[in-house]
Write a protein that holds these residues in place. Structure first.
Motif, PDB file in Angstrom:
ATOM      1  N   LYS A   1       4.123   2.718   2.967  1.00 27.14           N
ATOM      2  CA  LYS A   1       5.370   2.062   2.574  1.00 27.14           C
ATOM      3  C   LYS A   1       5.636   2.249   1.083  1.00 27.14           C
ATOM      4  O   LYS A   1       6.777   2.498   0.675  1.00 27.14           O
ATOM      5  CB  LYS A   1       5.305   0.576   2.907  1.00 27.14           C
ATOM      6  N   ALA A   2       4.591   2.105   0.268  1.00 29.55           N
ATOM      7  CA  ALA A   2       4.758   2.258  -1.168  1.00 29.55           C
ATOM      8  C   ALA A   2       5.173   3.685  -1.517  1.00 29.55           C
ATOM      9  O   ALA A   2       6.045   3.909  -2.366  1.00 29.55           O
ATOM     10  CB  ALA A   2       3.465   1.886  -1.892  1.00 29.55           C
ATOM     11  N   ALA A   3       4.552   4.663  -0.868  1.00 32.78           N
ATOM     12  CA  ALA A   3       4.891   6.058  -1.142  1.00 32.78           C
ATOM     13  C   ALA A   3       6.338   6.356  -0.767  1.00 32.78           C
ATOM     14  O   ALA A   3       7.053   7.067  -1.497  1.00 32.78           O
ATOM     15  CB  ALA A   3       3.950   6.981  -0.385  1.00 32.78           C
ATOM     16  N   LEU A   4       6.806   5.813   0.355  1.00 35.83           N
ATOM     17  CA  LEU A   4       8.172   6.082   0.807  1.00 35.83           C
ATOM     18  C   LEU A   4       9.215   5.401  -0.067  1.00 35.83           C
ATOM     19  O   LEU A   4      10.365   5.845  -0.125  1.00 35.83           O
ATOM     20  CB  LEU A   4       8.332   5.632   2.261  1.00 35.83           C
ATOM     21  N   SER A   5       8.822   4.307  -0.725  1.00 35.94           N
ATOM     22  CA  SER A   5       9.775   3.572  -1.560  1.00 35.94           C
ATOM     23  C   SER A   5       9.563   3.813  -3.051  1.00 35.94           C
ATOM     24  O   SER A   5      10.242   3.203  -3.876  1.00 35.94           O
ATOM     25  CB  SER A   5       9.670   2.074  -1.268  1.00 35.94           C
ATOM     26  N   GLY A   6       8.616   4.694  -3.400  1.00 35.70           N
ATOM     27  CA  GLY A   6       8.345   4.974  -4.803  1.00 35.70           C
ATOM     28  C   GLY A   6       7.555   3.898  -5.496  1.00 35.70           C
ATOM     29  O   GLY A   6       7.608   3.772  -6.723  1.00 35.70           O
ATOM     30  N   GLY A   7       6.791   3.116  -4.728  1.00 36.68           N
ATOM     31  CA  GLY A   7       6.013   2.029  -5.309  1.00 36.68           C
ATOM     32  C   GLY A   7       4.688   2.489  -5.905  1.00 36.68           C
ATOM     33  O   GLY A   7       4.301   3.660  -5.791  1.00 36.68           O
TER      34      GLY A   7
ATOM     35  N   ALA B   1      -0.494  -0.909  -6.900  1.00 38.65           N
ATOM     36  CA  ALA B   1      -0.477  -2.368  -6.800  1.00 38.65           C
ATOM     37  C   ALA B   1       0.480  -2.819  -5.700  1.00 38.65           C
ATOM     38  O   ALA B   1       0.194  -3.768  -4.953  1.00 38.65           O
ATOM     39  CB  ALA B   1      -0.083  -2.984  -8.139  1.00 38.65           C
ATOM     40  N   ASP B   2       1.617  -2.138  -5.609  1.00 37.08           N
ATOM     41  CA  ASP B   2       2.561  -2.451  -4.539  1.00 37.08           C
ATOM     42  C   ASP B   2       1.921  -2.199  -3.172  1.00 37.08           C
ATOM     43  O   ASP B   2       2.101  -2.987  -2.230  1.00 37.08           O
ATOM     44  CB  ASP B   2       3.822  -1.597  -4.671  1.00 37.08           C
ATOM     45  N   ALA B   3       1.180  -1.090  -3.068  1.00 30.38           N
ATOM     46  CA  ALA B   3       0.519  -0.750  -1.808  1.00 30.38           C
ATOM     47  C   ALA B   3      -0.467  -1.839  -1.409  1.00 30.38           C
ATOM     48  O   ALA B   3      -0.528  -2.240  -0.231  1.00 30.38           O
ATOM     49  CB  ALA B   3      -0.182   0.599  -1.920  1.00 30.38           C
ATOM     50  N   ALA B   4      -1.242  -2.333  -2.357  1.00 32.41           N
ATOM     51  CA  ALA B   4      -2.219  -3.385  -2.066  1.00 32.41           C
ATOM     52  C   ALA B   4      -1.518  -4.660  -1.601  1.00 32.41           C
ATOM     53  O   ALA B   4      -1.959  -5.317  -0.649  1.00 32.41           O
ATOM     54  CB  ALA B   4      -3.073  -3.660  -3.298  1.00 32.41           C
ATOM     55  N   ARG B   5      -0.401  -5.001  -2.257  1.00 28.91           N
ATOM     56  CA  ARG B   5       0.343  -6.203  -1.863  1.00 28.91           C
ATOM     57  C   ARG B   5       0.944  -6.033  -0.465  1.00 28.91           C
ATOM     58  O   ARG B   5       0.891  -6.947   0.367  1.00 28.91           O
ATOM     59  CB  ARG B   5       1.444  -6.475  -2.884  1.00 28.91           C
ATOM     60  N   LEU B   6       1.493  -4.867  -0.205  1.00 28.64           N
ATOM     61  CA  LEU B   6       2.082  -4.603   1.108  1.00 28.64           C
ATOM     62  C   LEU B   6       1.023  -4.641   2.215  1.00 28.64           C
ATOM     63  O   LEU B   6       1.275  -5.123   3.314  1.00 28.64           O
ATOM     64  CB  LEU B   6       2.793  -3.257   1.097  1.00 28.64           C
ATOM     65  N   ASP B   7      -0.165  -4.122   1.909  1.00 28.75           N
ATOM     66  CA  ASP B   7      -1.251  -4.180   2.881  1.00 28.75           C
ATOM     67  C   ASP B   7      -1.621  -5.626   3.192  1.00 28.75           C
ATOM     68  O   ASP B   7      -1.822  -5.983   4.369  1.00 28.75           O
ATOM     69  CB  ASP B   7      -2.483  -3.435   2.349  1.00 28.75           C
TER      70      ASP B   7
END
Length: 203
Positions: free
Chosen positions: A176-182, A185-191
């Motif tokens: 999700k972070a990669a697709l939204s340019g995050g 840290a964003d990836a960890a929060r999304l997980d």
């Protein structure tokens, strides 16, 4: 290379045994009902002119209710809100259900016609954990059969050592972070958000 024809398939594959053909029934019998009472997961195929969809469905054993030998019903619980199955049913009522049974090497298949219901009595019957679904799907059975579980054993699906390690593939958050340019840290929060929702926000 040209596409294979029906004649080519008949040449390559032996016909099914008569016993297998006889086991394809137009109605549920006691054997099917016994399995459905234990079923906790199935995949649901539907389609319309725009395309096809397969969605996973799960619940406590018996969450798919046998209404009578010709009908089963199950709740439509929240997912990603694409509601592809429901939108498909508005245009095309054909459905196929493929049940898996944890630890067993057999499938149960149901092909039929579905309709969306908001009947209050039915929704109350399909309630789980104190929650009542917005709608239910009622399936009129046209074909029901048991399917051999060779695919389960080829996949070693129930083998404990066949389970994927979490780091064997990208995580939901990382994708999700990669697709939204995050960021990482964003990836960890999304997980963390995903793990919370997928385990606790079930209804």
């Amino acid at each position: 290379m040209p596409d294979l024809t029906a004649a080519d398939l008949d040449r390559l594959y032996a016909p099914p045994a008569e016993s297998i053909q006889r086991a394809v029934l137009p109605r549920l019998i006691d054997f099917h009902a016994a399995y459905l009472q234990q079923a906790s997961f199935f995949c649901l195929a539907s389609g319309r002119e725009e395309g096809l969809d397969v969605s996973p469905r799960g619940g406590p054993p018996g969450f798919v209710r046998v209404l009578d030998p010709a009908h089963v019903a199950f709740a439509d619980w929240p997912g990603n809100n694409r509601i592809e199955t429901l939108r498909n049913l508005v245009e095309d009522d054909r459905l196929a259900l493929l049940f898996l049974f944890l630890g067993l090497d057999v499938f149960l298949r149901i092909n039929g016609r579905g309709r969306i219901s908001d009947d209050a009595a039915l929704l109350e019957q399909l309630s789980e954990s104190g929650k009542r679904p917005k709608t239910a799907i009622v399936v009129a059975v046209e074909q029901v059969l048991f399917h051999c579980g060779k695919a389960i054993n080829r996949a070693r699906l129930w083998a404990p050592d066949a389970r994927l390690a979490r780091d064997a593939v990208p995580s939901i958050g990382a994708m999700k972070a990669a697709l939204s340019g995050g960021s990482a840290a964003d990836a960890a929060r999304l997980d963390a958000d995903y793990q919370e929702a997928v385990r606790k926000d079930l209804y």
